[in-house]
Scaffold this motif. Structure first.
Motif, PDB file in Angstrom:
ATOM      1  N   THR A  63      -2.046   9.610  14.165  1.00 22.34           N
ATOM      2  CA  THR A  63      -2.725   8.696  15.085  1.00 22.34           C
ATOM      3  C   THR A  63      -2.981   7.536  14.022  1.00 22.34           C
ATOM      4  N   SER A  64      -2.796   6.261  14.459  1.00 21.66           N
ATOM      5  CA  SER A  64      -2.716   5.112  13.686  1.00 21.66           C
ATOM      6  C   SER A  64      -4.327   4.651  13.628  1.00 21.66           C
ATOM      7  N   GLN A  65      -4.445   3.796  12.695  1.00 15.43           N
ATOM      8  CA  GLN A  65      -5.810   3.170  12.622  1.00 15.43           C
ATOM      9  C   GLN A  65      -6.364   2.332  13.743  1.00 15.43           C
ATOM     10  N   SER A  91      -4.590  -2.540   4.647  1.00 16.65           N
ATOM     11  CA  SER A  91      -4.387  -1.313   3.800  1.00 16.65           C
ATOM     12  C   SER A  91      -4.137  -0.224   4.528  1.00 16.65           C
ATOM     13  N   GLY A  92      -4.332  -0.264   5.919  1.00 17.22           N
ATOM     14  CA  GLY A  92      -4.118   0.980   6.941  1.00 17.22           C
ATOM     15  C   GLY A  92      -2.975   0.713   7.839  1.00 17.22           C
ATOM     16  N   HIS A  93      -2.260  -0.364   7.418  1.00 15.31           N
ATOM     17  CA  HIS A  93      -1.016  -0.537   8.512  1.00 15.31           C
ATOM     18  C   HIS A  93      -0.152   0.785   8.478  1.00 15.31           C
ATOM     19  N   SER A 148       0.949  -1.158  -0.027  1.00 12.00           N
ATOM     20  CA  SER A 148      -0.015   0.093   0.078  1.00 12.00           C
ATOM     21  C   SER A 148       1.118   1.162  -0.056  1.00 12.00           C
ATOM     22  N   THR A 149       0.580   2.293  -0.786  1.00 10.10           N
ATOM     23  CA  THR A 149       1.288   3.415  -0.995  1.00 10.10           C
ATOM     24  C   THR A 149       0.373   4.709  -0.687  1.00 10.10           C
ATOM     25  N   VAL A 150       1.131   5.635   0.087  1.00 10.56           N
ATOM     26  CA  VAL A 150       0.340   6.943   0.183  1.00 10.56           C
ATOM     27  C   VAL A 150       1.280   7.839  -0.150  1.00 10.56           C
ATOM     28  N   PRO A 151       1.043   9.179  -1.044  1.00 10.74           N
ATOM     29  CA  PRO A 151      -0.371   9.199  -1.464  1.00 10.74           C
ATOM     30  C   PRO A 151      -0.648   8.229  -2.624  1.00 10.74           C
TER      31      PRO A 151
END
Ligand code: AMP
Length: 357
Positions: A285-287, A275-277, A220-223
């Protein structure tokens, strides 16, 4: 809004890595966790204060568990709804059992998404080979046959290319109720992860662009890419609508395809998500922390990014043996789930890089 004070006990149904990371976050805020799982070797129980090892249909064990908790949540969506209802009689369950009911049943999930204003693939619920044939004619091929319940990471799915595939596909899924889904011609996949507080406040994470390999999330990549960013406002509106209609409390994940006309909702997970790790280091703040905050009735934390670009990669199977190589990179955050022997296709951990410039 009544907040549970630190020192309270949070019950978690499910004993895997998501429960483990939730328990770690809960500990950081001064809460205790009580894990309920049927497997003796629970990687969540290893980091929690209390553990009940019992089946999900053990009503007496569920009651005792719920009575020992101030609030109960879950870390996987296949917790039987009956089990959730027993818990609800003795402790607040957040999110509630309605979210489980919807997420456990693909046909119900797609119907709920549509009723919330979302677009899904064309689909039909099929319960026999004849119905499958009729649905294939109606929807058109290629299409994907998915078991209506208990599918995950691409398991319980068969692709149909021609009418000759119908009989073998029906055998492959074991003749159980399925949905036939039209094949979505998509450019990319992304997820919308949001936290909804007890007071109805919503905090949404930046969306990661997700790449799957062999049906399992690889990275998973942000952005995300511009193609994803263009569809984000519409996708976020749908995710928020779904959360509101479920009177949802906690972290909710909606997975989308970047469709030709707009976002196409693939599925939802009433929980924190792989996909939010990246948010453990990549967001203020983490999921996991926001899920704990939400279910405890605390204000949500900021979901703002801590870097310019964050990348999370899953560590699957034998890749776990490369732990020393990951640690040799000072910018790499290594997370191992304590699962012992690597097995093929098993999620053993993940690594994250946050690029600040
Ligand atoms: P799922 O278990 O529904 O998340 O599906 C696993 C993966 O299969 C998805 O992440 C997609 O890459 C692919 N997939 C699932 N459904 C479809 C569809 N209707 N059209 C095209 N690809 C799909």
């Amino acid at each position: 809004m009544t907040a549970l004070p630190p020192g309270s006990t949070i019950g978690i149904l499910g004993g895997g890595q998501l429960g483990r990371m939730l328990a770690v976050s809960a500990a950081g805020l001064g809460y205790n966790c009580h894990i309920y799982a049927p497997e003796e070797n629970s990687v969540a129980a290893e980091v929690a204060q209390h553990f009940t090892c019992a089946a999900y249909d053990d009503a007496a064990a569920l009651q005792a568990f719920a009575l020992s908790c101030d609030v109960v949540t879950y870390e996987f969506e296949n917790v039987p709804v009956e089990c959730a209802k027993i818990v609800t009689d003795h402790a607040p369950l957040r999110p509630g059992h309605k979210a489980l009911e919807v997420a456990q049943d693909r046909a119900e999930e797609k119907g709920f998404a549509r009723a919330s204003g979302g677009v899904t693939a064309d689909f039909a619920l099929v319960t026999s080979e004849d119905e499958l044939g009729a649905a294939a004619t109606e929807i058109g091929l290629p299409a994907i046959l998915k078991t209506n319940r208990f599918g995950y990471d691409g398991k319980g799915q068969v692709r149909l290319k021609s009418m000759e595939d119908i009989a073998p596909a029906w055998r492959d899924v074991g003749g159980q109720p399925c949905v036939l889904e039209g094949f979505v011609d998509f450019d990319a996949e992304f997820s919308v992860i949001l936290a909804r507080g007890l007071d109805g406040a919503i905090a949404t994470y930046d969306s990661a662009e997700n790449v799957h390999e062999n049906g399992i999330l690889a990275r998973s990549t942000v952005p995300a890419s511009d193609a994803v960013l263009r569809q984000l406002p519409a996708a976020r509106d749908i995710a928020a609508k779904i959360a509101e209609r479920l009177d949802y409390v906690g972290v909710l994940t909606c997975e989308f395809f970047v469709g030709r006309q707009g976002p196409v909702l693939n599925e939802m997970a009433p929980r924190v998500h792989n996909s939010g790790h990246w948010s453990i280091e990549g967001a203020v703040t983490s999921q996991f922390e926001n899920h704990i905050r939400a279910v405890c009735g605390l204000p949500l934390g900021s979901t703002a990014l801590t870097g310019q670009r964050t990348e999370m990669r899953n560590i699957i199977g034998e890749d776990a043996n490369d732990w020393a190589d990951y640690l040799a990179d000072p910018d790499c955050h290594l997370h191992l789930y304590g699962k012992g022997e690597p097995r093929e296709g098993r999620k053993m951990g993940h690594v994250t890089w946050v690029h600040v410039t």
